[in-house]
Motif scaffolding. Structure first.
Motif, mmCIF file in Angstrom:
data_model
loop_
_atom_site.group_PDB
_atom_site.id
_atom_site.type_symbol
_atom_site.label_atom_id
_atom_site.label_comp_id
_atom_site.label_asym_id
_atom_site.label_seq_id
_atom_site.Cartn_x
_atom_site.Cartn_y
_atom_site.Cartn_z
ATOM 1 N N LEU A 7 23.873 23.027 -47.757
ATOM 2 C CA LEU A 7 22.432 23.017 -47.884
ATOM 3 C C LEU A 7 21.860 24.405 -48.109
ATOM 4 O O LEU A 7 20.668 24.602 -48.155
ATOM 5 C CB LEU A 7 21.878 22.448 -46.590
ATOM 6 C CG LEU A 7 20.437 22.067 -46.487
ATOM 7 C CD1 LEU A 7 20.338 20.608 -46.194
ATOM 8 C CD2 LEU A 7 19.802 22.890 -45.411
ATOM 9 N N ARG A 12 20.935 23.449 -56.805
ATOM 10 C CA ARG A 12 21.314 22.079 -57.123
ATOM 11 C C ARG A 12 20.935 21.748 -58.547
ATOM 12 O O ARG A 12 19.957 22.246 -59.081
ATOM 13 C CB ARG A 12 20.585 21.123 -56.201
ATOM 14 C CG ARG A 12 21.160 21.094 -54.825
ATOM 15 C CD ARG A 12 20.302 20.182 -54.004
ATOM 16 N NE ARG A 12 20.847 20.029 -52.660
ATOM 17 C CZ ARG A 12 20.095 19.686 -51.630
ATOM 18 N NH1 ARG A 12 18.810 19.502 -51.781
ATOM 19 N NH2 ARG A 12 20.638 19.542 -50.451
ATOM 20 N N LYS A 13 21.705 20.878 -59.114
ATOM 21 C CA LYS A 13 21.285 20.326 -60.393
ATOM 22 C C LYS A 13 21.063 18.831 -60.180
ATOM 23 O O LYS A 13 21.582 18.239 -59.233
ATOM 24 C CB LYS A 13 22.341 20.590 -61.463
ATOM 25 C CG LYS A 13 22.565 22.092 -61.614
ATOM 26 C CD LYS A 13 23.682 22.397 -62.571
ATOM 27 C CE LYS A 13 23.296 22.104 -64.014
ATOM 28 N NZ LYS A 13 24.363 22.551 -64.946
ATOM 29 N N THR A 14 20.270 18.264 -61.032
ATOM 30 C CA THR A 14 19.729 16.933 -60.778
ATOM 31 C C THR A 14 20.758 15.923 -60.290
ATOM 32 O O THR A 14 20.511 15.151 -59.387
ATOM 33 C CB THR A 14 19.056 16.374 -62.037
ATOM 34 O OG1 THR A 14 18.072 17.306 -62.434
ATOM 35 C CG2 THR A 14 18.413 15.042 -61.750
ATOM 36 N N CYS A 18 23.117 14.974 -52.966
ATOM 37 C CA CYS A 18 22.002 15.598 -52.260
ATOM 38 C C CYS A 18 21.790 14.932 -50.924
ATOM 39 O O CYS A 18 21.888 15.551 -49.873
ATOM 40 C CB CYS A 18 20.723 15.474 -53.102
ATOM 41 S SG CYS A 18 19.205 15.864 -52.244
ATOM 42 N N CYS A 19 21.549 13.659 -50.934
ATOM 43 C CA CYS A 19 21.029 13.000 -49.751
ATOM 44 C C CYS A 19 22.093 12.550 -48.768
ATOM 45 O O CYS A 19 21.793 12.192 -47.653
ATOM 46 C CB CYS A 19 20.191 11.801 -50.158
ATOM 47 S SG CYS A 19 18.864 12.264 -51.269
ATOM 48 N N GLY A 22 23.149 15.519 -45.967
ATOM 49 C CA GLY A 22 21.991 16.198 -45.401
ATOM 50 C C GLY A 22 22.237 16.814 -44.043
ATOM 51 O O GLY A 22 23.160 16.438 -43.337
ATOM 52 N N ALA A 23 21.386 17.749 -43.673
ATOM 53 C CA ALA A 23 21.450 18.368 -42.362
ATOM 54 C C ALA A 23 21.058 17.357 -41.297
ATOM 55 O O ALA A 23 20.074 16.645 -41.450
ATOM 56 C CB ALA A 23 20.514 19.567 -42.322
ATOM 57 N N GLN A 24 21.810 17.310 -40.243
ATOM 58 C CA GLN A 24 21.495 16.380 -39.166
ATOM 59 C C GLN A 24 20.749 17.088 -38.052
ATOM 60 O O GLN A 24 20.939 18.275 -37.817
ATOM 61 C CB GLN A 24 22.783 15.771 -38.626
ATOM 62 C CG GLN A 24 23.433 14.794 -39.582
ATOM 63 C CD GLN A 24 22.482 13.697 -40.026
ATOM 64 O OE1 GLN A 24 21.891 13.010 -39.198
ATOM 65 N NE2 GLN A 24 22.298 13.553 -41.333
ATOM 66 N N PRO A 25 19.885 16.346 -37.373
ATOM 67 C CA PRO A 25 19.185 16.926 -36.212
ATOM 68 C C PRO A 25 20.171 17.235 -35.090
ATOM 69 O O PRO A 25 21.281 16.719 -35.074
ATOM 70 C CB PRO A 25 18.199 15.839 -35.793
ATOM 71 C CG PRO A 25 18.562 14.621 -36.539
ATOM 72 C CD PRO A 25 19.440 14.988 -37.659
ATOM 73 N N ASP B 52 13.065 19.480 -35.922
ATOM 74 C CA ASP B 52 14.377 19.960 -35.506
ATOM 75 C C ASP B 52 15.193 20.406 -36.723
ATOM 76 O O ASP B 52 15.680 21.545 -36.790
ATOM 77 C CB ASP B 52 15.084 18.835 -34.743
ATOM 78 C CG ASP B 52 16.420 19.269 -34.171
ATOM 79 O OD1 ASP B 52 16.850 20.406 -34.439
ATOM 80 O OD2 ASP B 52 17.044 18.476 -33.452
ATOM 81 N N VAL B 53 15.312 19.530 -37.687
ATOM 82 C CA VAL B 53 16.098 19.855 -38.887
ATOM 83 C C VAL B 53 15.500 21.043 -39.632
ATOM 84 O O VAL B 53 16.225 21.945 -40.071
ATOM 85 C CB VAL B 53 16.187 18.631 -39.818
ATOM 86 C CG1 VAL B 53 16.820 19.017 -41.143
ATOM 87 C CG2 VAL B 53 16.976 17.523 -39.155
ATOM 88 N N ASN B 57 17.307 24.823 -40.339
ATOM 89 C CA ASN B 57 17.802 25.094 -41.687
ATOM 90 C C ASN B 57 16.772 25.921 -42.449
ATOM 91 O O ASN B 57 15.885 25.382 -43.101
ATOM 92 C CB ASN B 57 18.086 23.784 -42.432
ATOM 93 C CG ASN B 57 19.243 23.029 -41.826
ATOM 94 O OD1 ASN B 57 20.386 23.310 -42.112
ATOM 95 N ND2 ASN B 57 18.938 22.073 -40.955
ATOM 96 N N CYS B 64 14.873 14.422 -49.477
ATOM 97 C CA CYS B 64 15.978 13.465 -49.379
ATOM 98 C C CYS B 64 16.954 13.864 -48.286
ATOM 99 O O CYS B 64 17.582 13.010 -47.670
ATOM 100 C CB CYS B 64 16.689 13.310 -50.720
ATOM 101 S SG CYS B 64 17.334 14.843 -51.404
ATOM 102 N N ASP B 65 17.057 15.156 -48.019
ATOM 103 C CA ASP B 65 17.854 15.597 -46.873
ATOM 104 C C ASP B 65 17.205 15.113 -45.584
ATOM 105 O O ASP B 65 17.882 14.603 -44.679
ATOM 106 C CB ASP B 65 17.949 17.126 -46.841
ATOM 107 C CG ASP B 65 18.925 17.658 -47.880
ATOM 108 O OD1 ASP B 65 19.978 17.031 -48.085
ATOM 109 O OD2 ASP B 65 18.628 18.690 -48.486
ATOM 110 N N SER B 68 17.662 11.462 -44.843
ATOM 111 C CA SER B 68 18.958 11.043 -44.303
ATOM 112 C C SER B 68 19.102 11.422 -42.831
ATOM 113 O O SER B 68 20.088 11.084 -42.192
ATOM 114 C CB SER B 68 20.083 11.670 -45.120
ATOM 115 O OG SER B 68 20.149 13.061 -44.877
ATOM 116 N N TRP B 98 12.831 18.714 -56.869
ATOM 117 C CA TRP B 98 12.776 18.589 -55.419
ATOM 118 C C TRP B 98 11.545 19.233 -54.788
ATOM 119 O O TRP B 98 10.915 20.120 -55.370
ATOM 120 C CB TRP B 98 14.034 19.213 -54.801
ATOM 121 C CG TRP B 98 15.265 18.475 -55.205
ATOM 122 C CD1 TRP B 98 15.675 17.253 -54.763
ATOM 123 C CD2 TRP B 98 16.228 18.896 -56.172
ATOM 124 N NE1 TRP B 98 16.835 16.893 -55.375
ATOM 125 C CE2 TRP B 98 17.203 17.876 -56.239
ATOM 126 C CE3 TRP B 98 16.365 20.022 -56.976
ATOM 127 C CZ2 TRP B 98 18.297 17.954 -57.100
ATOM 128 C CZ3 TRP B 98 17.460 20.104 -57.819
ATOM 129 C CH2 TRP B 98 18.413 19.077 -57.878
#
Lengths: 123, 123
Positions: A7, A12-14, A18-19, A22-25, B52-53, B57, B64-65, B68, B98
């Motif tokens: 992240l 990024r390219k299209t 991506c999703c 993702g970063a988690q809480p 939090d996320v 970050n 979209c991140d 998720s 984005w």
DNA sequence: CAAACCCATTGACAATCTTCGATGCGTGCC
DNA sequence: GGCACGCATCGAAGATTGTCAATGGGTTTG
């Protein structure tokens, strides 16, 4: 390879994934729900004022005193007191005609602790 | 004479003046409303997780991140992000396709300060 | 006992919140 | 140009919350 997340400033390219990476809480959703309930209890001016008065007057405040401290009618005061009581923050004792409310300072400290922990997580 | 309130362990009798000399809160109701709004913003698990996320970050998290990271659909994520943005806690930047969100750490610090002050008032 | 008092509860209503499908807009890819 | 993508917004539906008049229960006073 380092452990840094996908992240970063990676361009990024299209089409890029991506999703799903993702970063988690840092806490579970259940923990977030529990903490949100704590904030919710404090998220009303009447309840804040009631707690204020109760904390500041050790032990013996009757409902009619509380009623005169907030701009709502008696049933509404009773309603908010019930919420605070169900959350364990206050308890009441009937003495003759009156119902005296007091704060459970232990529970209040626990609540404050939960708030502190959650906020300190938002570094 | 001490300044102690008429609210001490004085034994009241039924007729005694009760409600018009009540203990007053230490803040105005307007202040309580302002602080309640702060707690209200934090009173939802999705918003807590999003913050939090974002805090964890630095700077570049797209919707979209975030989607998720919480158990709700994209329109709901956008909704909560809007609330956070309107409160000044986060802002967004569009980069190509984005929308990258980041926390305003200054605003977040102010929010935490308001919480601290209110809670410390509940001694 | 009757009246007055304090407080909790009920019931109703309005307002707000939460959620998501559908839709629209802007952008990049082919 | 046409299509896919990311995201915001709209609109609707259901759930929750906040408020107060009315009522009732328990207690004290006269």
């Amino acid at each position: 390879m380092s452990m840094t997340r996908a992240l970063e400033v990676v361009e990024r390219k299209t089409g890029d994934r991506c999703c799903d990476v993702g970063a988690q809480p840092s806490t579970t959703y259940a923990d977030a729900e529990r903490d949100a309930a704590v904030f919710d209890l404090l998220a009303h001016p009447v309840r804040l004022q009631l707690l204020d008065v109760l904390v500041r007057n050790e032990g013996r405040v009757c409902v009619c005193d509380l009623e005169s401290a907030v701009p709502v009618k008696q049933p509404t005061v009773s309603h908010h007191l019930r919420l605070l009581r169900e959350a364990g923050l206050v308890d009441s004792e009937k003495v003759g005609i009156w119902a005296y409310y007091r704060v459970d300072r232990g529970r209040l400290a626990e609540l404050k602790e939960r708030v502190e922990v959650r906020l300190s997580g938002l570094t």
